[in-house]
Design an enzyme around this catalytic site. Structure first.
Site, PDB file in Angstrom:
ATOM      1  N   LYS A 108       0.688  -9.614  -7.854  1.00  9.80           N
ATOM      2  CA  LYS A 108       0.315 -10.450  -6.715  1.00  9.80           C
ATOM      3  C   LYS A 108      -0.571 -11.636  -7.169  1.00  9.80           C
ATOM      4  O   LYS A 108      -0.863 -11.780  -8.350  1.00  9.80           O
ATOM      5  CB  LYS A 108      -0.405  -9.591  -5.667  1.00  9.80           C
ATOM      6  CG  LYS A 108       0.455  -8.431  -5.178  1.00  9.80           C
ATOM      7  CD  LYS A 108       1.811  -8.906  -4.658  1.00  9.80           C
ATOM      8  CE  LYS A 108       2.608  -7.840  -3.926  1.00  9.80           C
ATOM      9  NZ  LYS A 108       3.181  -6.792  -4.789  1.00  9.80           N
TER      10      LYS A 108
HETATM   11  C1  LIG Z   1       5.863  -7.212   1.090  1.00 12.29           C
HETATM   12  C2  LIG Z   1       5.088  -6.092   0.471  1.00 12.29           C
HETATM   13  N1  LIG Z   1       4.450  -5.221   1.269  1.00 12.29           N
HETATM   14  C3  LIG Z   1       3.722  -4.201   0.764  1.00 12.29           C
HETATM   15  C4  LIG Z   1       3.609  -4.009  -0.594  1.00 12.29           C
HETATM   16  C5  LIG Z   1       2.820  -2.847  -1.112  1.00 12.29           C
HETATM   17  O1  LIG Z   1       1.661  -3.269  -1.803  1.00 12.29           O
HETATM   18  P1  LIG Z   1       0.834  -2.208  -2.670  1.00 12.29           P
HETATM   19  O2  LIG Z   1       1.570  -2.027  -3.953  1.00 12.29           O
HETATM   20  O3  LIG Z   1      -0.496  -2.869  -2.867  1.00 12.29           O
HETATM   21  O4  LIG Z   1       0.733  -0.969  -1.880  1.00 12.29           O
HETATM   22  C6  LIG Z   1       4.251  -4.892  -1.460  1.00 12.29           C
HETATM   23  C7  LIG Z   1       4.166  -4.689  -2.913  1.00 12.29           C
HETATM   24  O5  LIG Z   1       4.996  -5.099  -3.689  1.00 12.29           O
HETATM   25  C8  LIG Z   1       5.005  -5.963  -0.922  1.00 12.29           C
HETATM   26  O6  LIG Z   1       5.664  -6.834  -1.706  1.00 12.29           O
END
Ligand SMILES: Cc1ncc(COP(=O)(O)O)c(C=O)c1O
Length: 379
Positions: A179
């Site tokens: 990210k």
């Molecule tokens: C659109 C979206 N939502 C949620 C997530 C989940 O994030 P995390 O890995 O911090 O739980 C991601 C991770 O790739 C994502 O791209």
């Protein structure tokens, strides 16, 4: 060449050392500072750090009181947890198709998916591009839906000049290494609503309903405080918050560099008719958490061949993300057909994420662009 790579320097080391030297390594003063900086930047009254964006989404769904029988509309092209969060509480994730040009929720398919049971919509700002918030918020108002912004990819993204994550009811961010900023793993939930904030604070901390502020202490040494909710441990550590604070200090630089690299890719690839490049409609800011292209002709077979060819040149690529309705859990549970959300399916099958990371060189971008053009020609 790797798809992405985080950018750390002495600032992260300095703050982590400060944290370790202080002896306070779990949710404490640095988490509070990180939350404060993040809330100000995203123009939200409250920000709560969590272990991931998935945890943030889960907290958001619970704070809104969603439950079995409720429907939550989710774009069909997104990371799985945008949908899972509804299912965690027994609500139903209902998919709506996305737009080819933005990869984001199509306001028309959103409207068509609304039923009397719909309580909320998860709006994803995919790959760092803001969704069409004006149209979506108007629908939400008309049908009295909660809006959770899944801004996992969108730290620093704006819509009509306003930071995303503070436009709907609750915003959720990710600090996974792919990210915009990273704390290894980590997330943040933002809102202006005090009651939801207090609920999420308790749920994040085992369901403790007594001492919501880190500085609050029991009146007597033998008081344990009340636990009136079934909660979880979703707390970020101060060690991670130290990294997060240093990352936030670089945010503007990171965003500027991503934008510059993305614009350069666009210059290098603009004349290639076989692929669609990422664009941003009016008002929709783009921070290019991922630079995702789409192969226009030849379907998945051609896309895969291109990716394999790039792989032989040590250029790492990935599909954009999932068509979630085709994943086993959803396909089986709701008897969904692969062709039900055709745009999402085509996006999963024909997208390619190109490497983009801070510190990327001109030579690397030229090599990728030339290799891609060659692969397109021979595929
Ligand atoms: C659109 C979206 N939502 C949620 C997530 C989940 O994030 P995390 O890995 O911090 O739980 C991601 C991770 O790739 C994502 O791209």
């Amino acid at each position: 060449m790797q798809l992405t790579s985080p950018k750390f320097d002495d600032h992260e080391l300095q703050l982590v050392k400060q944290c370790l030297d202080s002896g306070w390594v779990t949710q404490g003063p640095l988490v509070a500072q990180f939350e404060q900086v993040f809330a100000v930047r995203h123009q939200a009254r409250y920000a709560l750090a969590t272990t991931s964006c998935t945890a943030a989404l889960h907290l958001a769904i619970m704070a809104l009181g969603l439950e079995p029988g409720d429907e939550v509309i989710v774009p069909a092209f997104t990371w799985v947890t945008s949908a899972h969060c509804a299912e965690y509480v027994g609500a139903r994730a209902v998919f709506a198709d996305v737009e080819f040009d933005t990869f984001n929720l199509d306001p028309q398919t959103l409207q068509a998916a609304i039923t009397p049971r719909t309580r909320a919509v998860i709006v994803v700002h995919l790959f760092g591009l803001a969704a069409k918030m004006e149209e979506i918020m108007a629908l939400a108002k008309r049908y009295q839906l909660f809006v959770i912004e899944d801004a996992a990819c969108a730290v620093g993204t704006t819509y009509a000049g306003q930071p995303v994550g503070g436009l709907g009811d609750i915003g959720c961010f990710s600090f996974h290494p792919r990210k915009i900023i990273t704390t290894g793993e980590g997330g943040m939930v933002t809102t202006d609503n005090e009651a939801w904030t207090n609920t999420m604070k308790s749920l994040r901390n085992h369901g403790a309903t007594g001492f919501l502020q880190p500085a609050q202490q029991p009146a007597k040494p033998y008081h344990m405080g009340p636990f009136d909710m079934l909660g979880y441990n979703l707390r970020l550590s101060d060690i991670q918050a130290a990294v997060g604070l240093a990352q936030m200090a670089k945010l503007d630089g990171l965003l500027a560099e991503r934008r510059r690299l993305a614009e350069h890719y666009t210059e290098l690839l603009n004349d290639v008719a076989e692929i669609a490049l990422p664009g941003a409609p009016e008002k929709c800011g783009h921070t290019y958490q991922s630079y995702v292209i789409r192969v226009r002709q030849g379907g998945m077979a051609k896309r895969n061949q291109i990716m394999e060819e790039l792989d032989t040149l040590q250029i790492q690529t990935r599909p954009g993300t999932h068509a979630v309705h085709r994943l086993g859990y959803y396909a089986h549970k709701y008897e969904l057909k692969p062709e039900q959300f055709p745009v999402a399916a085509a996006c999963e099958d024909t997208t390619i994420t190109l490497p983009l990371f801070p510190g990327m060189t001109e030579a690397q971008q030229q090599f990728i662009a030339a290799s891609l053009k060659k692969a397109l020609g021979s595929a």
